[in-house]
Design a protein around this motif. Structure first.
Motif, short mmCIF file in Angstrom:
data_model
loop_
_atom_site.label_atom_id
_atom_site.label_comp_id
_atom_site.label_asym_id
_atom_site.label_seq_id
_atom_site.Cartn_x
_atom_site.Cartn_y
_atom_site.Cartn_z
N ASP A 166 0.79 -1.12 0.12
CA ASP A 166 0.00 -0.07 -0.02
C ASP A 166 0.93 1.46 -0.16
OD1 ASP A 166 -2.20 -1.56 0.16
OD2 ASP A 166 -2.14 -1.60 2.39
N VAL A 167 0.79 2.24 -0.88
CA VAL A 167 1.58 3.27 -0.87
C VAL A 167 0.69 4.30 -0.55
CG1 VAL A 167 2.67 4.99 -2.58
CG2 VAL A 167 2.79 2.65 -2.99
N TYR A 168 1.42 5.23 0.32
CA TYR A 168 0.93 6.46 0.88
C TYR A 168 1.56 7.57 0.77
CZ TYR A 168 4.37 5.87 4.46
OH TYR A 168 5.53 5.52 5.02
N VAL A 169 0.76 8.92 0.95
CA VAL A 169 1.35 10.20 0.82
C VAL A 169 0.85 10.80 2.11
CG1 VAL A 169 1.52 12.34 -0.30
CG2 VAL A 169 1.10 10.32 -1.63
N ARG A 170 1.95 11.36 3.06
CA ARG A 170 1.85 12.27 4.18
C ARG A 170 2.77 13.39 4.36
NH1 ARG A 170 2.44 6.72 7.08
NH2 ARG A 170 0.06 5.81 6.93
N ALA A 178 0.68 17.10 1.53
CA ALA A 178 0.32 15.78 1.12
C ALA A 178 -0.96 16.11 0.14
CB ALA A 178 -0.18 14.82 1.94
N LYS A 190 -1.26 13.51 -5.73
CA LYS A 190 -2.28 12.21 -6.09
C LYS A 190 -1.47 11.31 -7.02
CE LYS A 190 -6.25 15.03 -6.10
NZ LYS A 190 -5.89 15.81 -5.06
N GLU A 194 -2.93 3.30 -5.32
CA GLU A 194 -2.32 3.11 -3.89
C GLU A 194 -2.08 1.68 -3.69
OE1 GLU A 194 -5.28 4.88 -1.29
OE2 GLU A 194 -4.74 6.82 -2.05
N LYS A 195 -2.40 0.76 -4.51
CA LYS A 195 -2.06 -0.85 -4.09
C LYS A 195 -1.39 -1.43 -5.28
CE LYS A 195 -5.89 -1.67 -1.09
NZ LYS A 195 -5.25 -1.94 0.20
N ILE A 206 6.27 10.00 0.62
CA ILE A 206 5.65 8.95 -0.20
C ILE A 206 6.26 7.68 0.31
CG2 ILE A 206 5.38 8.09 -2.44
CD1 ILE A 206 5.28 10.87 -3.46
N ALA A 223 5.86 3.04 1.29
CA ALA A 223 4.77 1.91 1.20
C ALA A 223 5.15 1.16 2.15
CB ALA A 223 5.72 1.18 -0.08
#
Length: 120
Positions: free
Chosen positions: A60-64, A68, A72, A76-77, A108, A110
């Protein structure tokens, strides 16, 4: 220490090592991208996500972070076949101005995930 104490210590050490190896199971490159603020900047950023372990994994990839909301992710998966990195892309669209000055950080990353539909 008696034999029972050594056994408990050995099992505890094995558990710690197992947890530590999973913590290093996923990498992302490049690890740092530095950008200067430009009003209205739009940019497509690419990253490689890879597994260090010899098995197929889902991530799962995320942005924080501070900015953030201006990033976009294309998705995300991801499924990462053993030994093969996958490309991850994020689109950046900065506003004309920011409310706060100074250094702003965005991460960014994972983490290991589950296949879509698993656990439902």
């Amino acid at each position: 220490m008696n034999g029972k104490s050594y056994s408990i210590f050995f099992i505890a050490m094995l558990a710690l090592l197992a947890c530590a190896s999973e913590a290093w199971a996923i990498g992302i490159s490049p690890s740092v991208v530095e950008l200067d603020f430009e009003p209205g900047l739009t940019k497509r950023l690419g990253f490689s996500v890879f597994g260090y372990i010899e098995k197929d994994i889902y991530v799962d990839v995320y942005v924080r972070g501070d900015l953030a909301q201006y990033f976009k992710l294309d998705q995300e998966k991801y499924f990462i076949p053993k030994g093969n990195p996958v490309s991850v892309f994020a689109n950046l669209e900065l506003p004309e101005e920011l409310d706060t000055a100074g250094l702003q950080e965005v991460r960014i990353g994972a983490v290991e995930g589950m296949p879509e539909g698993a656990g439902s």
